[in-house]
Enzyme design. Structure first.
Site, mmCIF file in Angstrom:
data_model
loop_
_atom_site.group_PDB
_atom_site.id
_atom_site.type_symbol
_atom_site.label_atom_id
_atom_site.label_comp_id
_atom_site.label_asym_id
_atom_site.label_seq_id
_atom_site.Cartn_x
_atom_site.Cartn_y
_atom_site.Cartn_z
ATOM 1 N N GLU A 43 -4.833 7.758 -3.454
ATOM 2 C CA GLU A 43 -5.433 6.183 -2.740
ATOM 3 C C GLU A 43 -5.242 5.346 -3.922
ATOM 4 O O GLU A 43 -5.396 4.126 -3.602
ATOM 5 C CB GLU A 43 -6.591 6.526 -1.808
ATOM 6 C CG GLU A 43 -6.936 5.517 -0.813
ATOM 7 C CD GLU A 43 -5.850 5.304 0.381
ATOM 8 O OE1 GLU A 43 -4.887 5.951 0.615
ATOM 9 O OE2 GLU A 43 -6.046 4.315 0.947
ATOM 10 N N HIS A 53 0.847 -1.338 0.036
ATOM 11 C CA HIS A 53 0.063 -0.001 0.031
ATOM 12 C C HIS A 53 1.022 1.273 -0.026
ATOM 13 O O HIS A 53 0.735 2.112 -0.834
ATOM 14 C CB HIS A 53 -1.112 0.008 1.295
ATOM 15 C CG HIS A 53 -1.910 1.167 1.449
ATOM 16 N ND1 HIS A 53 -3.260 1.208 0.990
ATOM 17 C CD2 HIS A 53 -1.615 2.468 1.696
ATOM 18 C CE1 HIS A 53 -3.754 2.376 1.171
ATOM 19 N NE2 HIS A 53 -2.733 3.047 1.616
ATOM 20 N N GLU A 54 1.819 1.397 0.898
ATOM 21 C CA GLU A 54 2.824 2.364 1.080
ATOM 22 C C GLU A 54 3.740 2.777 -0.342
ATOM 23 O O GLU A 54 3.879 3.802 -0.696
ATOM 24 C CB GLU A 54 3.421 2.655 2.534
ATOM 25 C CG GLU A 54 2.335 2.451 3.625
ATOM 26 C CD GLU A 54 1.536 3.659 3.641
ATOM 27 O OE1 GLU A 54 1.703 4.669 3.193
ATOM 28 O OE2 GLU A 54 0.407 3.456 4.401
ATOM 29 N N HIS A 87 2.046 4.774 -2.655
ATOM 30 C CA HIS A 87 1.889 6.271 -2.348
ATOM 31 C C HIS A 87 3.375 6.702 -2.651
ATOM 32 O O HIS A 87 3.466 7.922 -3.538
ATOM 33 C CB HIS A 87 1.834 6.564 -1.070
ATOM 34 C CG HIS A 87 0.215 6.364 -0.575
ATOM 35 N ND1 HIS A 87 -0.805 7.277 -0.902
ATOM 36 C CD2 HIS A 87 -0.319 5.694 0.585
ATOM 37 C CE1 HIS A 87 -2.041 6.971 -0.432
ATOM 38 N NE2 HIS A 87 -1.562 5.964 0.173
#
Ligand code: MG
Length: 502
Positions: A298, A268-269, A272
Site C-alpha cells: 500500500e 494507485h493500482e 501495486h
C-alpha cells in the site's frame, strides 16, 4: 541459468517442488482476474467450484510429507536473507494449514460465501438486520480462528498477523495514538481556512468513457517503460493482480463523472503493479517474488496515487492529454484541477476520502473491530457505535446503514484485521518520499520528465521492489532510512502539503 540469489541446495530442492504450487496459484489468479473482468455472469458457479478445488489441491501439495520435511530440514543451515525469507513465508503458510482444521476452514468458507450475498442485499436495501446475524457469525469464527492460530497478548494480534506478518494490536494502537490528535488539529485548521470548500464544480463534469479509457492507456504509456507486461481493463472494483513475473493485470472503473476518480485508481493500482514487476528475476517462481506485506504494497500504491499523481507538476505534464480526452475541462486551470483533486472534505465513505481524513476512517474501523473481538460491544449495538465515532472524529453522522456500517466489503469476506494496513501503508509512502528527495531531489521536479520518473522507478526497484517479500516493513525502513518507522512522518508530510493548500 544459475540462480544468483538462491544457492542453498535444500532450498533449491524446495523451490523445484514449489513450482507446481506456483503453477496452480498462477492459474488461480488468472481465473480470478477473468471472473472480475470478462467472464459471462453465468460462469460464476463453475469458476467458484474450480477455484475452490484448486485451493484444496494446493493445500494438499503443500502438506505433502516430502515437502514439509524439506522445510524442516533447512533448520540449522546457514542461509542468506532471501533464503531465510523463503522459509519464513513457507512456514507461515504451513502454520496456517496445520492449525486450522479442514472442518473449520469449510465452515468459515461457507459462512463467508453466504455473508457476501447477504451483505450485498443488506447494503442495497439499507437494512443492517439482514447482515447482522452473518457478521455475528464472522466475528465468532474470527475469535475461534485467533484461538486456533494462537497469540501471546491479544486475540486481535492473530487476525492482524494474517494480513501483515507480525503486526500487533499494541503496535497499531501506538500508531493511531500518535496521529489522531495531529490529524484532528489539521482537519480543524483546514475547516477554518477561507479556502475550505466542500463542493467543486469539477466533480460534476461528465466524460466520455472511451476517451477516458484512451487517456488512461496514454498515461500508462507515459509512466511505464514496458507495456508488454502490463494490462489495464475494467472491473467493478479496481484491483491489480500479479499473474506472473512479467504479466500484471490492472483494472479501473469509469463512473462517467469526475475524471479524477478513474485517474487516481489507475495511479494507485500502477503502484501495486510496479512493485510486482520490479522484483528481482531470480525470485521468479519463489514464494517471495513480489510484495506480500500489505503495508509495503500500500505504500507503493499510495505513493503513485498521492505523491506523484496528485502533485501539481505531474498533473501539469498531462494537462494537454486531460483536456484532449475531456474538452469540457478546458475551462479549468491546472490550479483548479490541483485544488479539486486534493480537496479535503470530511465524508462518510472511506473509498472517497481525501489524504487527511482517510486515516480517521481507518482508525474508526480499527476501534470497531477491536471492540468486537474483545466482546466490549455487541453486533446489535454496532451501527450506533459506528455513527457516534463518525460524529466525534469527522463531525458528520451517517443517516443510512449503507453509508455507514454497511459500506465496506471486508467483513463479508471474513477479513477482520485488514484495515490498519491501509493507513500504515499510506504513512510509509511519506517515508519513501523523504528518502527519495534526500537522494534524488524534489519529487515535484522529478515527475516533470520521463528521465525523472525513471529515476524514481529505479530507486524503488533498487531499495524496495527487487527484494520481493524478503523483508518485513520495519526491517525495510531500517535498511533504507537507518531509522525506525515513525508515524509522525505522515503528519509532517500532510502538514507541509495541506497548510500550503489551505
Ligand atoms: Mg491498494
Amino acid at each position: 541459468m544459475e540462480n544468483t540469489l538462491i544457492k542453498n541446495p535444500i532450498i533449491l530442492q524446495i523451490l523445484e517442488k514449489y513450482r507446481i504450487i506456483w503453477a496452480l496459484n498462477h492459474l488461480g489468479a488468472l481465473g480470478h482476474w477473468d471472473m472480475e473482468t470478462y467472464m459471462p455472469q453465468e460462469g460464476a458457479r463453475a469458476r467458484a467450484e474450480a477455484l475452490a478445488k484448486i485451493s484444496v489441491l494446493n493445500q494438499s501439495l503443500f502438506l505433502e510429507k516430502d515437502f514439509v520435511s524439506l522445510i524442516h530440514e533447512v533448520e540449522g543451515e546457514k542461509l542468506n536473507d532471501n533464503e531465510k525469507a523463503i522459509i519464513r513465508v513457507l512456514k507461515r503458510t504451513l502454520k496456517y494449514y496445520q492449525k486450522l482444521p479442514p472442518d473449520f476452514i469449510e465452515e468459515f468458507t461457507r459462512v463467508v460465501n453466504e455473508s457476501n450475498v447477504e451483505w450485498r442485499k443488506a447494503r442495497s436495501n439499507n437494512d443492517f438486520s439482514l447482515f447482522a446475524p452473518y457478521l455475528e457469525k464472522i466475528i465468532n469464527l474470527s475469535k475461534k480462528k485467533a484461538d486456533l492460530l494462537g497469540y501471546t497478548e491479544h486475540p486481535y494480534d492473530a487476525l492482524l498477523d494474517e494480513f501483515e506478518e507480525g503486526l500487533t494490536t499494541k503496535e497499531v494502537e501506538a500508531y493511531f495514538s500518535k496521529i489522531k490528535g495531529p490529524l484532528i488539529s489539521l482537519l480543524n485548521y483546514i475547516k477554518a481556512s477561507s479556502k475550505y470548500k466542500i463542493e467543486h464544480e469539477l466533480e460534476k463534469e461528465s466524460y466520455d468513457t472511451a476517451r477516458m479509457s484512451a487517456l488512461n492507456h496514454k498515461l500508462l504509456k507515459k509512466i511505464h517503460y514496458n507495456l508488454n507486461h502490463l494490462r489495464l481493463d475494467v472491473s467493478a472494483h479496481p484491483f491489480s493482480s500479479s499473474i506472473a513475473p512479467s504479466d500484471v493485470r490492472m483494472t479501473t472503473r469509469y463512473e462517467g463523472t469526475d475524471f479524477t476518480r478513474t485517474y487516481s485508481s489507475v495511479m494507485h493500482e500502477y503502484g501495486h503493479a510496479l512493485y510486482d514487476l520490479q522484483s528481482h528475476e531470480d525470485l521468479y517462481f519463489t514464494p517471495i517474488h513480489g510484495g506480500s506485506s500489505l503495508i509495503i504494497h500500500e505504500s507503493q500504491s499510495r505513493f503513485w496515487e498521492n505523491i506523484v499523481g496528485k502533485s501539481k507538476e505531474f498533473l501539469q505534464s498531462i494537462y494537454e492529454d486531460i483536456v484532449e480526452a475531456s474538452p469540457e475541462l478546458k475551462k479549468y486551470s491546472i490550479d483548479q484541477i490541483y485544488t479539486h483533486i486534493n480537496r479535503v472534505k470530511p465524508g462518510l465513505i472511506r473509498v472517497d476520502a481525501d489524504e487527511v481524513t482517510y486515516h480517521l476512517h481507518i482508525m474508526i474501523r480499527f476501534e470497531v473491530e477491536k471492540a468486537l473481538i474483545e466482546g466490549r460491544i455487541k453486533v446489535s449495538e454496532l451501527a450506533e457505535f459506528w455513527n457516534d465515532k463518525y460524529e466525534s472524529y469527522l463531525g458528520i453522522r451517517p443517516k443510512t446503514y449503507s453509508e455507514g456500517i454497511l459500506q465496506d466489503v471486508h467483513w463479508s469476506h471474513g477479513s477482520v484485521g485488514y484495515f490498519p494496513t491501509y493507513s500504515m501503508g499510506s504513512a510509509l509512502s511519506a517515508v519513501w518520499k523523504k528518502e527519495i528527495e534526500g537522494k534524488l531531489g524534489k519529487i515535484s521536479d522529478l515527475v516533470q520528465t520521463e528521465e525523472g520518473i525513471r529515476k524514481i522507478q529505479n530507486w524503488l526497484k533498487d531499495h524496495i521492489h527487487q527484494h520481493g517479500s524478503t523483508y518485513l516493513y520495519q526491517e525495510l525502513v531500517m535498511r533504507i532510512s537507518k531509522r525506525e518507522f515513525k508515524p509522525e512522518e505522515l503528519i509532517e508530510y500532510l502538514e507541509e502539503k495541506y497548510k500550503n493548500l489551505y
